[in-house]
Design a protein around this motif. Structure first.
Motif, PDB file in Angstrom:
ATOM      1  N   MET A 258      11.794  59.018  56.764  1.00  0.00           N
ATOM      2  CA  MET A 258      12.598  58.806  57.973  1.00  0.00           C
ATOM      3  C   MET A 258      12.595  57.330  58.353  1.00  0.00           C
ATOM      4  SD  MET A 258      11.887  62.094  60.465  1.00  0.00           S
ATOM      5  CE  MET A 258      10.305  61.483  61.024  1.00  0.00           C
ATOM      6  N   TYR A 259      11.449  56.689  58.206  1.00  0.00           N
ATOM      7  CA  TYR A 259      11.344  55.271  58.558  1.00  0.00           C
ATOM      8  C   TYR A 259      12.063  54.388  57.541  1.00  0.00           C
ATOM      9  CZ  TYR A 259       8.253  55.968  62.503  1.00  0.00           C
ATOM     10  OH  TYR A 259       7.756  56.320  63.733  1.00  0.00           O
ATOM     11  N   LEU A 260      12.054  54.779  56.273  1.00  0.00           N
ATOM     12  CA  LEU A 260      12.791  54.009  55.270  1.00  0.00           C
ATOM     13  C   LEU A 260      14.284  53.995  55.602  1.00  0.00           C
ATOM     14  CD1 LEU A 260      11.023  55.285  52.020  1.00  0.00           C
ATOM     15  CD2 LEU A 260      10.841  52.992  53.003  1.00  0.00           C
ATOM     16  N   TRP A 261      14.830  55.159  55.937  1.00  0.00           N
ATOM     17  CA  TRP A 261      16.247  55.232  56.297  1.00  0.00           C
ATOM     18  C   TRP A 261      16.528  54.455  57.585  1.00  0.00           C
ATOM     19  CZ3 TRP A 261      19.849  56.233  53.056  1.00  0.00           C
ATOM     20  CH2 TRP A 261      19.659  57.140  52.017  1.00  0.00           C
ATOM     21  N   GLU A 262      15.585  54.515  58.531  1.00  0.00           N
ATOM     22  CA  GLU A 262      15.798  53.811  59.799  1.00  0.00           C
ATOM     23  C   GLU A 262      15.812  52.300  59.586  1.00  0.00           C
ATOM     24  OE1 GLU A 262      16.936  54.465  63.681  1.00  0.00           O
ATOM     25  OE2 GLU A 262      16.485  55.916  62.098  1.00  0.00           O
ATOM     26  N   CYS A 263      15.029  51.821  58.619  1.00  0.00           N
ATOM     27  CA  CYS A 263      15.045  50.391  58.299  1.00  0.00           C
ATOM     28  C   CYS A 263      16.410  49.964  57.777  1.00  0.00           C
ATOM     29  CB  CYS A 263      13.963  50.065  57.266  1.00  0.00           C
ATOM     30  SG  CYS A 263      12.283  50.081  57.923  1.00  0.00           S
ATOM     31  N   ILE A 280       9.987  57.856  71.028  1.00  0.00           N
ATOM     32  CA  ILE A 280      11.047  58.767  71.474  1.00  0.00           C
ATOM     33  C   ILE A 280      12.241  58.705  70.529  1.00  0.00           C
ATOM     34  CG2 ILE A 280      12.775  59.116  73.292  1.00  0.00           C
ATOM     35  CD1 ILE A 280      10.617  58.465  75.328  1.00  0.00           C
ATOM     36  N   HIS A 281      12.623  57.500  70.139  1.00  0.00           N
ATOM     37  CA  HIS A 281      13.767  57.334  69.234  1.00  0.00           C
ATOM     38  C   HIS A 281      13.523  58.042  67.906  1.00  0.00           C
ATOM     39  CE1 HIS A 281      17.163  55.319  67.248  1.00  0.00           C
ATOM     40  NE2 HIS A 281      16.343  55.169  66.217  1.00  0.00           N
ATOM     41  N   MET A 282      12.326  57.885  67.343  1.00  0.00           N
ATOM     42  CA  MET A 282      12.058  58.471  66.031  1.00  0.00           C
ATOM     43  C   MET A 282      11.892  59.990  66.103  1.00  0.00           C
ATOM     44  SD  MET A 282      12.487  56.117  63.893  1.00  0.00           S
ATOM     45  CE  MET A 282      12.061  57.150  62.481  1.00  0.00           C
ATOM     46  N   ILE A 283      11.423  60.511  67.229  1.00  0.00           N
ATOM     47  CA  ILE A 283      11.374  61.970  67.376  1.00  0.00           C
ATOM     48  C   ILE A 283      12.798  62.525  67.444  1.00  0.00           C
ATOM     49  CG2 ILE A 283      10.683  63.874  68.885  1.00  0.00           C
ATOM     50  CD1 ILE A 283       8.199  62.290  69.607  1.00  0.00           C
ATOM     51  N   GLU A 284      13.696  61.788  68.097  1.00  0.00           N
ATOM     52  CA  GLU A 284      15.108  62.197  68.114  1.00  0.00           C
ATOM     53  C   GLU A 284      15.664  62.243  66.696  1.00  0.00           C
ATOM     54  OE1 GLU A 284      16.624  60.569  72.482  1.00  0.00           O
ATOM     55  OE2 GLU A 284      16.693  59.228  70.734  1.00  0.00           O
ATOM     56  N   ARG A 285      15.332  61.246  65.890  1.00  0.00           N
ATOM     57  CA  ARG A 285      15.767  61.240  64.491  1.00  0.00           C
ATOM     58  C   ARG A 285      15.185  62.443  63.742  1.00  0.00           C
ATOM     59  NH1 ARG A 285      20.027  58.276  64.492  1.00  0.00           N
ATOM     60  NH2 ARG A 285      19.825  56.023  64.150  1.00  0.00           N
ATOM     61  N   TRP A 286      13.916  62.699  63.995  1.00  0.00           N
ATOM     62  CA  TRP A 286      13.220  63.819  63.355  1.00  0.00           C
ATOM     63  C   TRP A 286      13.956  65.127  63.648  1.00  0.00           C
ATOM     64  CZ3 TRP A 286       7.198  64.495  64.175  1.00  0.00           C
ATOM     65  CH2 TRP A 286       6.721  65.485  63.310  1.00  0.00           C
ATOM     66  N   ILE A 287      14.310  65.317  64.903  1.00  0.00           N
ATOM     67  CA  ILE A 287      15.029  66.532  65.308  1.00  0.00           C
ATOM     68  C   ILE A 287      16.385  66.617  64.604  1.00  0.00           C
ATOM     69  CG2 ILE A 287      16.179  67.648  67.270  1.00  0.00           C
ATOM     70  CD1 ILE A 287      13.857  66.598  69.020  1.00  0.00           C
ATOM     71  N   ASP A 288      17.071  65.492  64.485  1.00  0.00           N
ATOM     72  CA  ASP A 288      18.373  65.479  63.803  1.00  0.00           C
ATOM     73  C   ASP A 288      18.239  65.946  62.355  1.00  0.00           C
ATOM     74  OD1 ASP A 288      19.609  64.548  66.085  1.00  0.00           O
ATOM     75  OD2 ASP A 288      19.579  62.438  65.463  1.00  0.00           O
ATOM     76  N   TYR A 289      17.230  65.436  61.651  1.00  0.00           N
ATOM     77  CA  TYR A 289      17.033  65.833  60.254  1.00  0.00           C
ATOM     78  C   TYR A 289      16.721  67.328  60.151  1.00  0.00           C
ATOM     79  CZ  TYR A 289      16.881  60.898  58.844  1.00  0.00           C
ATOM     80  OH  TYR A 289      17.199  59.578  58.595  1.00  0.00           O
ATOM     81  N   LEU A 290      15.886  67.821  61.072  1.00  0.00           N
ATOM     82  CA  LEU A 290      15.525  69.239  61.047  1.00  0.00           C
ATOM     83  C   LEU A 290      16.730  70.120  61.356  1.00  0.00           C
ATOM     84  CD1 LEU A 290      12.085  69.153  62.911  1.00  0.00           C
ATOM     85  CD2 LEU A 290      12.465  69.440  60.454  1.00  0.00           C
ATOM     86  N   ALA A 291      17.534  69.697  62.326  1.00  0.00           N
ATOM     87  CA  ALA A 291      18.708  70.487  62.710  1.00  0.00           C
ATOM     88  C   ALA A 291      19.685  70.618  61.539  1.00  0.00           C
ATOM     89  CB  ALA A 291      19.397  69.852  63.914  1.00  0.00           C
ATOM     90  N   GLU A 292      19.810  69.548  60.767  1.00  0.00           N
ATOM     91  CA  GLU A 292      20.702  69.570  59.607  1.00  0.00           C
ATOM     92  C   GLU A 292      20.033  70.179  58.380  1.00  0.00           C
ATOM     93  OE1 GLU A 292      22.110  65.649  58.876  1.00  0.00           O
ATOM     94  OE2 GLU A 292      22.972  65.388  60.877  1.00  0.00           O
ATOM     95  N   GLU A 293      18.703  70.364  58.473  1.00  0.00           N
ATOM     96  CA  GLU A 293      17.905  70.831  57.340  1.00  0.00           C
ATOM     97  C   GLU A 293      18.166  69.966  56.107  1.00  0.00           C
ATOM     98  OE1 GLU A 293      18.495  75.010  56.755  1.00  0.00           O
ATOM     99  OE2 GLU A 293      17.186  75.514  58.450  1.00  0.00           O
ATOM    100  N   ARG A 294      18.259  68.682  56.372  1.00  0.00           N
ATOM    101  CA  ARG A 294      18.531  67.738  55.285  1.00  0.00           C
ATOM    102  C   ARG A 294      17.889  66.384  55.589  1.00  0.00           C
ATOM    103  NH1 ARG A 294      21.215  66.753  50.851  1.00  0.00           N
ATOM    104  NH2 ARG A 294      22.046  64.679  50.442  1.00  0.00           N
ATOM    105  N   LEU A 295      16.994  65.959  54.701  1.00  0.00           N
ATOM    106  CA  LEU A 295      16.402  64.624  54.735  1.00  0.00           C
ATOM    107  C   LEU A 295      16.534  64.057  53.324  1.00  0.00           C
ATOM    108  CD1 LEU A 295      14.784  62.324  56.021  1.00  0.00           C
ATOM    109  CD2 LEU A 295      12.686  63.591  55.502  1.00  0.00           C
ATOM    110  N   PRO A 296      17.513  63.189  53.078  1.00  0.00           N
ATOM    111  CA  PRO A 296      17.742  62.693  51.716  1.00  0.00           C
ATOM    112  C   PRO A 296      16.576  61.831  51.221  1.00  0.00           C
ATOM    113  CG  PRO A 296      19.645  62.277  53.136  1.00  0.00           C
ATOM    114  CD  PRO A 296      18.505  62.665  54.030  1.00  0.00           C
ATOM    115  N   PHE A 297      16.253  61.988  49.954  1.00  0.00           N
ATOM    116  CA  PHE A 297      15.309  61.096  49.287  1.00  0.00           C
ATOM    117  C   PHE A 297      15.899  59.693  49.340  1.00  0.00           C
ATOM    118  CE2 PHE A 297      13.615  59.732  44.884  1.00  0.00           C
ATOM    119  CZ  PHE A 297      12.416  59.288  45.411  1.00  0.00           C
TER     120      PHE A 297
END
Length: 415
Positions: A258-263, A280-297
């Motif tokens: 998640m941090y690599l993509w945020e960079c 707070i910002h990164m937890i929001e990102r975390w929720i977005d990835y979970l909601a989509e059930e997708r975190l790309p390598f």
């Protein structure tokens, strides 16, 4: 990391590697180096030192030819390793025929290296040194070892009273820049770094050979997340949240990704923001990835790290956590840190030392250097340790200063 734990780790590491080299002359010939990996190497560990990741690099470039690395079109993020040219070279020289004898047992009919056979070879070497419930003494201390295997890691559980820790030994084939097969372009500003092919088991259909290896780019990732002020502190806090919520199936590497993509998405100065705001910002990102059930390598976006598993419950729970944290942030921003950190950790966070380094600069340098010089050099290059007169003094004490000068002026990478 306290000195005794570091010393114990070094003792056991040396014992295991030395014994493996004694037991198998092919391993002794091909084993290139062994590096601390994982959260400690990334300076992202949040707990006391009780788990270590040790990458054992196998070098297949000693024969003036290299393995042919191919992308695995059926498995995004993975590669295949063809050793046909290496086998030919081994046969041309009487001094390397013993290597040919071993490698021919680790390949399929088309000369692709089989990762399950490769793992069995390493497991056989470890079995010869009898790691399971074995015992040895060194420097007045007794060490009891117990061996297990899980995934690509060969785990050694170590007990030396009153301490205990574990070491994950992960064998890997080292690959050069001209063998780059990731879909993301090669980072040309880091031409001195290498990537690895990891024999991570994957489920195959009955009778199907396992020739697919997972690409690993830890050294490159370390440079991306390095020198980003509050990035690592917020990453540690998210890992603490993960642990407290018992989200064990959301791996540390997922958080790092998640941090690599945020960079990629944020300018460097973004990480200068207050820790509470970034959490707070990164937890929001975390929720977005979970909601989509997708975190790309990060290195191949066609590979979805969340492909397996159910993430709905975690997503709902994190939304509730986020709601409470936002309430705290609006009324009392500092309280967010109190939720995740104890007084000592907050004190370190607010100290005059660079925020990206929890320990003092001098202590960080000595720990990294004592674990392994290469690991220290990667941390230094990543920018996590800022050059200074005090740092140069420490480097001279550790006999690393000439090596750093060589790397700075000649821009070379030691194998």
């Amino acid at each position: 990391m306290d000195k005794q734990t570091t010393k114990n780790y070094e003792t056991v590491k040396k014992y295991i590697i030395d014994e493996m080299c004694k037991q198998d002359k092919v391993f002794n010939y091909l084993a290139n180096r062994h590096n601390l990996a994982g959260s400690y190497a990334d300076n992202l560990k949040i707990t006391s030192p009780n788990e270590f990741d040790l990458l054992i690099e196998i070098k297949l470039t000693k024969f003036f030819v290299t393995a042919r690395i191919e992308s695995d079109t059926q498995k995004p993020g993975n590669v295949k390793i063809n050793i046909s040219e290496i086998l030919k070279k081994c046969l041309e020289n009487d001094n390397t025929k013993f290597v040919w004898e071993r490698l021919k047992k680790l390949k399929d009919d088309n000369d692709y290296l089989l990762q399950d056979k490769f793992q069995s070879w390493v497991q056989g070497i470890l079995s010869k040194i009898n790691l399971h419930n074995s015992y040895f003494e060194s420097q007045g201390r007794s060490f009891r070892l117990k061996y297990t295997i899980s995934g690509p890691a060969h785990t050694c559980h170590v007990t030396t009273e009153p301490l205990s820790f574990s070491m994950d030994l992960v064998p890997a084939v080292i690959c050069k820049s001209d063998q780059w097969r990731a879909k993301r372009n090669y980072p040309k500003e880091h031409t001195s770094l290498y990537w690895h092919a990891i024999p991570k088991p994957i489920k195959e259909k009955a009778g199907q050979s396992n020739i697919s290896w997972q690409g690993s780019y830890a050294d490159f990732e370390r440079t991306i997340i390095g020198n980003k002020n509050n990035l690592k502190n917020t990453c540690r806090i998210l890992k603490k949240l993960r642990d407290r919520q018992n989200y064990n199936h959301f791996k540390s590497y997922f958080i790092k990704t998640m941090y690599l993509w945020e960079c990629d998405m944020q300018p460097p100065e973004f990480w200068n923001r207050p820790v509470s705001e970034l959490v707070i910002h990164m937890i929001e990102r975390w929720i977005d990835y979970l909601a989509e059930e997708r975190l790309p390598f990060y290195w191949d976006k066609d590979c979805n790290l969340l492909e397996r598993g159910s993430w709905g419950t975690m997503c709902c729970q994190l939304k509730q956590v986020l709601k409470r944290l936002k309430g705290y942030y609006e009324s009392e921003p500092g309280k967010i840190l109190n939720i995740f950190l104890d007084d000592d950790e907050i004190s370190k966070l607010n100290s005059s030392a660079p925020i990206s380094v929890v320990q003092s600069e001098q202590e960080e340098v000595k720990i990294a250097a004592s674990l392994y010089k290469h690991t220290f050099l990667v941390i230094y290059e990543s920018g996590d340790i800022t050059p200074s007169p005090k740092l140069n003094t420490v480097l001279q004490e550790l006999e690393l200063f000439p090596l750093m000068q060589t790397k700075q002026h000649e821009n070379i990478h030691e194998f």
